[in-house]
Design an enzyme around this catalytic site. Structure first.
Site, mmCIF file in Angstrom:
data_model
loop_
_atom_site.group_PDB
_atom_site.id
_atom_site.type_symbol
_atom_site.label_atom_id
_atom_site.label_comp_id
_atom_site.label_asym_id
_atom_site.label_seq_id
_atom_site.Cartn_x
_atom_site.Cartn_y
_atom_site.Cartn_z
ATOM 1 N N LEU A 33 0.419 -1.359 -10.860
ATOM 2 C CA LEU A 33 -0.673 -2.349 -10.860
ATOM 3 C C LEU A 33 -0.294 -3.638 -10.136
ATOM 4 O O LEU A 33 -0.881 -4.685 -10.392
ATOM 5 C CB LEU A 33 -1.147 -2.642 -12.301
ATOM 6 C CG LEU A 33 -1.625 -1.411 -13.092
ATOM 7 C CD1 LEU A 33 -2.126 -1.840 -14.483
ATOM 8 C CD2 LEU A 33 -2.745 -0.665 -12.351
ATOM 9 N N TYR A 138 6.077 -4.326 8.141
ATOM 10 C CA TYR A 138 5.305 -3.292 7.431
ATOM 11 C C TYR A 138 5.320 -1.989 8.226
ATOM 12 O O TYR A 138 5.673 -0.919 7.702
ATOM 13 C CB TYR A 138 3.868 -3.800 7.224
ATOM 14 C CG TYR A 138 2.873 -2.726 6.869
ATOM 15 C CD1 TYR A 138 2.958 -2.036 5.665
ATOM 16 C CD2 TYR A 138 1.832 -2.397 7.755
ATOM 17 C CE1 TYR A 138 2.030 -1.043 5.348
ATOM 18 C CE2 TYR A 138 0.909 -1.411 7.440
ATOM 19 C CZ TYR A 138 1.021 -0.742 6.245
ATOM 20 O OH TYR A 138 0.108 0.239 5.939
#
Ligand code: NAD
Ligand code: GDU
Length: 319
Positions: A33, A138
């Site tokens: 989460l 990334y």
């Protein structure tokens, strides 16, 4: 199949978990989460709240037929400022997952890769054989994970697929994009239409494109989910297949904003701002290989359909 879906409380993972569950698979979602939402885990999927890096080994002892690996950090700007978060969070976590899969003999893997592995393309549309020269951390971590998966497939007989998504957009019923830190164009533009932002910034209007704004290939998240189901079925032991997933059509930032104006009926004020560092001018996929090998064809390729679905989702969230 019994499937582990990592990151299934996030945007793409929740849509894919929903589709896998609808297709009759038993789905277990693991998500910490960090950017996902517990209420996004589809009904019928078992949810385990945990950091995959810590939980992978224990989780896989219960026996799975395959893993769909969506969990990742994926903010380009943050990856440049905090590279350790990306090398740890993406690469180290994935290495732990791969080791746990090897140890517990789980051989099927579908991995979320990205167009960001290509960097500035030499030619458009971009095939899988294009040079991989990521321009941000990334993309570099995603490329490293692709390489690691190739090694595992070769050495350990894994049946693996990397899907290199271009710009994912749209929604699938109650599952859609609701990043707390939103950087993606379509949800940002729709936030203006909802009155949650005053205007949208256009990152540069002097690019070598038809109207000077950047061109991207937007793919509906439900079409993407369909490709995951097919990749799962068609994976072959000892092979790591890599597919680009896009529609093969580019839209400029201005065209996207105009489409959002038409769909929402809102004027959506926009102003030109500085270009965003590391943005390529144009990214358009060649998905011919996926179309051929996976017998996959996008069913929701029109930009206005993609925006309509994202808009219905965004409005339902505030209703
Ligand atoms: N959205 C796009 O346009 C796009 C494009 C290309 C590739 N991708 C890739 O697709 C995947 C899903 O992207 P998204 O847009 O749904 O992102 P997202 O942030 O909505 O989903 C990622 C999910 O992974 C969870 N997560 C992250 N690290 C974890 C960890 N260590 N352990 C357990 N859970 C963890 C997050 O809480 C989140 O729910 C990512 O791998 C992303 O890099 C997305
Ligand atoms: O407020 C905004 C947000 C975005 N843009 C522009 O809109 C286009 C799309 O930007 P997004 O942030 O929505 O998407 P990106 O193309 O930057 O990134 C996406 O594609 C990448 C591949 O290059 C990665 O896969 C990444 O995970 C995925 O989000 C870009 O030209 C960007 O400059 C704006 O003009 N204003």
């Amino acid at each position: 199949m019994k499937l582990l879906v990592t990151g299934g409380a996030g945007y793409v993972g929740s849509v894919c978990a929903a589709r896998l569950s609808e297709a009759g698979h038993e789905v277990v979602v693991v998500d910490d989460l960090s950017t996902g939402h517990a209420d996004a885990v589809p009904d019928g999927c078992r949810f385990i709240e945990a950091d995959l890096a810590e939980a992978a080994d224990g989780l896989l002892t219960e026996g799975f037929d395959g893993v769909l690996h969506f969990a990742a950090k994926s903010l380009v700007g943050e990856s440049m400022e905090h590279p350790a978060k990306y090398w740890q969070g993406n690469v180290v976590t994935t290495l732990r997952l791969l080791e746990a899969m090897r140890e517990h003999r789980v051989s099927r893997l579908v991995f979320s890769s990205t167009a960001a592995v290509y960097g500035q393309p030499e030619a458009i549309p971009i095939p899988e054989s294009a040079p991989t020269r990521p321009t941000n951390t990334y993309g570099a971590t995603k490329l490293a994970m692709d390489h690691a998966i190739t090694s595992y497939a070769t050495a350990h007989g894994m049946a693996a697929t990397s899907l290199r998504y271009f710009n994912v957009a749209g929604a699938y019923g109650p599952y859609g994009e609701r990043h707390v830190v939103e950087t993606h164009l379509i949800p940002i533009v729709l936030q203006v239409a909802l009155g949650q932002r005053e205007q949208v910034q256009i990152f540069g209007d002097d690019w070598p494109t038809q109207d000077g704004t950047c061109v991207r290939d937007y793919i509906h998240v439900a079409d993407l989910a369909e490709a995951h189901l097919r990749a799962l079925d068609r994976a072959q032991p000892g092979q790591h297949r890599i597919y680009n997933l896009g529609n093969g059509t580019g839209f400029t930032v201005k065209q996207v904003i105009d489409t959002c104006r038409e769909v929402t009926g809102h004027p959506i004020p926009a102003r030109v701002a500085s270009p965003r560092e590391g943005d390529p001018a144009s990214l358009v996929a060649s998905s011919e290989y996926a179309q051929r090998q996976l017998e996959w064809q996008p069913q929701r390729a029109e930009l206005d359909t993609i925006v309509q679905h994202a808009w219905a989702f965004a409005r339902a969230r505030i209703a």
